[in-house]
Design an enzyme around this catalytic site. Sequence first.
Site, PDB file in Angstrom:
ATOM      1  CD  GLU A 187       6.424   2.575   7.199  1.00 35.70           C
ATOM      2  OE1 GLU A 187       5.610   1.726   7.625  1.00 35.70           O
ATOM      3  OE2 GLU A 187       6.508   2.901   6.002  1.00 35.70           O
TER       4      GLU A 187
ATOM      5  CD  GLU B  39       6.536  -1.703   4.811  1.00 41.09           C
ATOM      6  OE1 GLU B  39       5.490  -2.219   4.415  1.00 41.09           O
ATOM      7  OE2 GLU B  39       6.704  -1.306   5.983  1.00 41.09           O
TER       8      GLU B  39
HETATM    9  C1  FCB Z   1       3.608  -0.464   6.582  1.00 40.33           C
HETATM   10  C2  FCB Z   1       3.380   0.460   5.423  1.00 40.33           C
HETATM   11  C3  FCB Z   1       2.565   1.681   5.746  1.00 40.33           C
HETATM   12  C4  FCB Z   1       1.476   1.389   6.728  1.00 40.33           C
HETATM   13  C5  FCB Z   1       2.033   0.663   7.923  1.00 40.33           C
HETATM   14  C6  FCB Z   1       1.029   0.391   9.004  1.00 40.33           C
HETATM   15  O1  FCB Z   1       3.751  -1.767   6.132  1.00 40.33           O
HETATM   16  O2  FCB Z   1       4.597   0.888   4.890  1.00 40.33           O
HETATM   17  O3  FCB Z   1       2.080   2.195   4.531  1.00 40.33           O
HETATM   18  O4  FCB Z   1       0.480   0.685   6.112  1.00 40.33           O
HETATM   19  O5  FCB Z   1       2.594  -0.542   7.523  1.00 40.33           O
END
Ligand code: FCB
Length: 440
Positions: free
Chosen positions: A351, A167
């Site tokens: 994710e 990210e």
């Molecule tokens: C993302 C992150 C992870 C976690 C999720 C909820 O932005 O990569 O570490 O905090 O959000």
Amino acid sequence: MTFSRKDFPEGFLFGTATSSYQIEGHAFGGAGSTHWDTFAATPGNVVRAENGDRGCDHYHRYEEDLDLVKAAGFDCYRFSTSWARVLPEGRGQVNQEGLDFYDRLTDAMLERGIKPCATLYHWELPSPLADLGGWRNRDIAKWFADFAEVIMGRIGDRMYSVAPINEPWCVGWLSHFLGHHAPGLRDIRATARAMHHVNLAHGSAIQAMRGLGMKNLGAVVNMEWADPATDTDEARAAADLYDGYYNRFFLSGMFKKEYPANVMEGFAPHMPEGWQDDFDVIGSKLDWVGVNYYTRKLIGPNTGPWPHHEEVEGPLPKTFMDWEIYPEGLYKFLKRTAEDYTGDLPLYVTENGMANADVKQPDGTVSDPERLDYVEKHLAMVRQAIAEGVPLKGYFLWSLLDNYEWALGYEKRFGLVHVDFDSMERTPKSSYYELQKALA
Ligand code: FCB
């Protein structure tokens, strides 16, 4: 449960994701200080000033945790490697204990038939490098490439896939412009530099890993769909600018070797010298791209300095993070990423998931139907994107365990598995068992 494996193409991979600082327990095993430790120790930055000292004690319980990954039926485990655990000073002297840990972790995945998917950096910058300016210092690209060589020199031969940085937007904007994450800066010059250096470090690490002969190297970017808060040209321009620095900046650098024009209107005076010459490194060839997706934002104009805009509260149902649930955004991003940037390159959802209150009941169970519903709705969008030709190859759920949710401490529970942070006892939630049935 509205899906099972047979609803996805042959070979589609399911995984779950975690990160080092959020679960390992940073106080163990000779890891060095990081900017998250000092950020958390500074009053007002983190709920209850909680830090990653204990995390989920994964450092000692990783076998049990990988058993949970395996028993759920996941094909892959996305984990990250802590720079300060491997190189406590950020450079130079290696902490053998740290390397040994990732070596054991890797073998423990392989023994269980789980594909190791590594991220080199998920936010815990070694303090000695933060002292030198951290992501504001151009030298970080070199330091990071060296770290990539050290850690992957040890475990790179057994990785299924690797991405350098989790990210980039969070590393750049969230941490240097909004100040919500370490190092907690609120400065546009720092932001412009950090955003560019993150890209440069990404490309430099890719090149270092190619040098080791590694394959299946990618990038993981996070995206938030931006909608105009009102039906006006000003609100549309505001949303477009949010989209520019959040969703387009990094992919644009990597795949088009340029930055979005609307972002450069604000960044140009603050960019580091010679930035235009860095795109050959930034644009180093990739084998896949991962998209992290949770929510959308409504954006409207304001009269403040650039970027002249602000978030406006939206009407959709929200998670425990106060994030609107907007599965369509995932579909739109998968389509757009393939169409505008990556073409035939494999994409992954690296994710996706939600925070919930998730209380353990007296009978020992944890029921989280909301999480199942969230996952089902997003997987429906994944299937739609695949049906329309997006080369999506896998989906990773955030997260295996309840864990340290950064500035929000330990109370935002994202796990499929409940963690009691006193006893460290793990309890699979109802969503875990439902997924297990779907993946069987
Ligand atoms: C993302 C992150 C992870 C976690 C999720 C909820 O932005 O990569 O570490 O905090 O959000």
